[in-house]
Motif scaffolding. Structure first.
Motif, PDB file in Angstrom:
ATOM      1  N   LEU A 171      46.707  20.056  44.568  1.00 43.74           N
ATOM      2  CA  LEU A 171      46.085  21.211  44.760  1.00 43.74           C
ATOM      3  C   LEU A 171      45.832  21.916  46.247  1.00 43.74           C
ATOM      4  CD1 LEU A 171      42.949  20.506  42.134  1.00 43.74           C
ATOM      5  CD2 LEU A 171      45.358  21.493  41.671  1.00 43.74           C
ATOM      6  N   LEU A 172      46.030  22.933  46.329  1.00 40.12           N
ATOM      7  CA  LEU A 172      46.037  23.541  47.588  1.00 40.12           C
ATOM      8  C   LEU A 172      44.906  24.319  48.016  1.00 40.12           C
ATOM      9  CD1 LEU A 172      49.972  24.236  48.132  1.00 40.12           C
ATOM     10  CD2 LEU A 172      48.567  22.353  48.957  1.00 40.12           C
ATOM     11  N   ASP A 173      44.636  25.312  46.977  1.00 43.78           N
ATOM     12  CA  ASP A 173      43.629  26.154  47.417  1.00 43.78           C
ATOM     13  C   ASP A 173      43.530  26.998  46.231  1.00 43.78           C
ATOM     14  OD1 ASP A 173      45.079  28.996  47.787  1.00 43.78           O
ATOM     15  OD2 ASP A 173      46.110  27.617  49.125  1.00 43.78           O
ATOM     16  N   PRO A 174      42.010  27.481  45.727  1.00 43.81           N
ATOM     17  CA  PRO A 174      41.950  28.053  44.574  1.00 43.81           C
ATOM     18  C   PRO A 174      42.129  29.638  44.867  1.00 43.81           C
ATOM     19  CG  PRO A 174      39.572  27.719  45.776  1.00 43.81           C
ATOM     20  CD  PRO A 174      40.748  26.859  46.316  1.00 43.81           C
ATOM     21  N   LEU A 175      42.736  30.159  43.720  1.00 41.23           N
ATOM     22  CA  LEU A 175      43.192  31.564  43.974  1.00 41.23           C
ATOM     23  C   LEU A 175      42.299  32.568  43.216  1.00 41.23           C
ATOM     24  CD1 LEU A 175      47.253  31.081  43.071  1.00 41.23           C
ATOM     25  CD2 LEU A 175      46.006  31.402  45.268  1.00 41.23           C
ATOM     26  N   ALA A 176      41.651  32.069  41.948  1.00 41.31           N
ATOM     27  CA  ALA A 176      40.775  32.814  41.195  1.00 41.31           C
ATOM     28  C   ALA A 176      40.014  32.118  40.351  1.00 41.31           C
ATOM     29  CB  ALA A 176      41.512  33.968  40.477  1.00 41.31           C
ATOM     30  N   SER A 177      38.801  32.472  39.908  1.00 39.40           N
ATOM     31  CA  SER A 177      38.175  31.745  38.774  1.00 39.40           C
ATOM     32  C   SER A 177      37.442  32.762  37.953  1.00 39.40           C
ATOM     33  CB  SER A 177      36.958  30.918  39.588  1.00 39.40           C
ATOM     34  OG  SER A 177      36.246  31.784  40.244  1.00 39.40           O
TER      35      SER A 177
END
Length: 419
Positions: free
Chosen positions: A16-22
């Motif tokens: 996992l690198l970074d969250p894009l959306a939630s």
């Protein structure tokens, strides 16, 4: 479940690198597949499955069914799995392609969309839902966060965790988009997707969801006795359709197929209006040019007129046909749209079960439809549409295949008279 952090690895494979959306049900991560060395997107469900083994079996079954559902405007499923979190919970995740695009939620935050753009996006999404519903799948989380605007058009995320129609109700969904009957524990039904699409269409047209409640507690406490809010400043057909999608009673909402029909009609009316205005402008210009030509012709001596008639023979029908065939505005775009029809017809999904003789027959009718004709252009796809309906009635064409082929015929009709 505990909060995942950048650098966490799922199944000893997905970094996992970074969250894009939630959203209300999940978080989408930009990630790296350490086995295949490619960038991917990973959607992780926010609820833990460790307390309910039956739910785990249900989620796995739904994910497998959804993975077999392939649609041009839905994101393909690469992988599904479950991982143990640091606090001992079990989280389900879905691996998908990483597409370059903008979440629709970000676009809405900038303000309302032009109604024709909003209707076009809703039409593409309704076609995906229609195909999914035909297979018994209900999305359950159609939200602005789950729609990605790409160069190829809007893409619907999260069909990787869908549900079978008729399944018991659960707590999946994003509160502003949740249909009222779900608060009463009603079984999953395609109408919940229609309600969510109505909320999304309202949000695209106004910049906000139709109701202010944003949490489960607020929705459960809300008392709604008035009809759904009506969107101002848009064509009556669009405003009425949006209201119907937001009806409290599921049986009063249109089906996804009816939404497709209504939006296609509304957008087609606008296109026809533009063509009529364009035609009137061209006709007006032609009258001026013709008048000038007649004036100059009359001003010429009779012997000059006679010489011109002898020196300039009328073009033959063959030459005229070749000019029409070589005109980009008359046939090239139509041919490209026809190629799209053939691609869908010959694809493994959704038309892979179609008999070879049916495919051959439809291809032959298609070639006839896009050829240069002397009849009205509006009738080009009429025979093909009739063929599709007949084959569907005979059971030789699946509903999902029919839906996609009809969408490609819409593209052909739109390409016949481009703006």
């Amino acid at each position: 479940m505990s909060r995942l952090e950048p650098g966490d690895v799922l199944a000893r494979r997905y970094l996992l690198l970074d969250p894009l959306a939630s959203g209300g049900m999940s978080v989408i991560w930009r990630a790296f597949d350490q086995s295949l060395h490619r960038m991917i997107a990973v959607k992780v469900l926010t609820a833990s499955l460790h307390t309910d083994s039956g739910q785990r079996v249900s989620v796995r079954s739904e994910a497998r069914a959804a993975a077999r559902f392939i649609h041009p405007d839905s994101i393909e499923i690469y992988d599904y799995g479950e991982t143990v979190t640091t606090n001992g919970g079990v989280a389900a995740y879905v691996v998908m392609p990483l597409l370059d695009g903008t979440p629709l939620a970000e676009r809405i935050e900038k303000g309302p969309l032009p109604w024709s753009e909003a209707a076009a996006i809703a039409l593409r999404l309704a076609r995906v839902l229609m195909a999914g519903h035909a297979r018994g799948l209900v999305h359950r989380d159609v939200t602005a966060e789950n729609v990605l605007l790409t160069a190829g058009g809007p893409k619907l995320l999260d069909f990787g965790i869908a549900s079978w129609a008729g399944d018991p109700d659960d707590d999946r969904g994003t509160p502003p988009y949740v249909a009222p009957e779900r608060l009463l524990g009603a079984p999953t039904h395609p109408a919940v997707d229609v309600y969510a699409l109505g909320v999304l269409l309202h949000a695209m047209l106004t910049g906000r969801t139709p109701y202010p409640e944003t949490t489960w507690e607020e929705i459960e406490a809300a008392s709604r006795t008035s009809p759904p809010p009506r969107v101002p400043g848009v064509p009556n057909a669009i405003a009425t359709l949006c209201q119907r999608c937001l009806a409290d009673e599921p049986e009063r909402r249109p089906t996804a197929a009816q939404i497709v029909s209504a939006l296609t009609s509304a957008l087609g009316t606008v296109t026809l209006g533009r063509h009529v205005r364009r035609g009137l402008t061209v006709a007006g210009s032609a009258v001026v040019v013709l008048s000038a030509l007649l004036w100059f012709q009359q001003a010429e001596p009779p012997e000059r007129q006679q010489q011109a008639r002898v020196a300039e023979p009328a073009p033959s029908p063959t030459v005229t046909a070749r000019l029409i065939e070589s005109s980009p505005s008359a046939s090239v775009t139509v041919r490209q749209a026809a190629d799209g029809f053939r691609t869908v017809l010959e694809a493994r999904t959704p038309c892979g079960a179609t008999d070879a003789d049916v495919v051959l027959d439809l291809r032959q009718v298609l070639e006839s439809a896009v050829a240069v004709r002397h009849g009205p252009e509006e009738s080009r796809t009429e025979n093909l549409r009739t063929k599709l309906t007949d084959r569907m009635r005979e059971g030789r064409l699946t509903p999902a295949c029919l839906s996609e082929l009809q969408a490609r015929l819409d593209d052909i009709d739109a390409a016949i008279q481009p703006d």
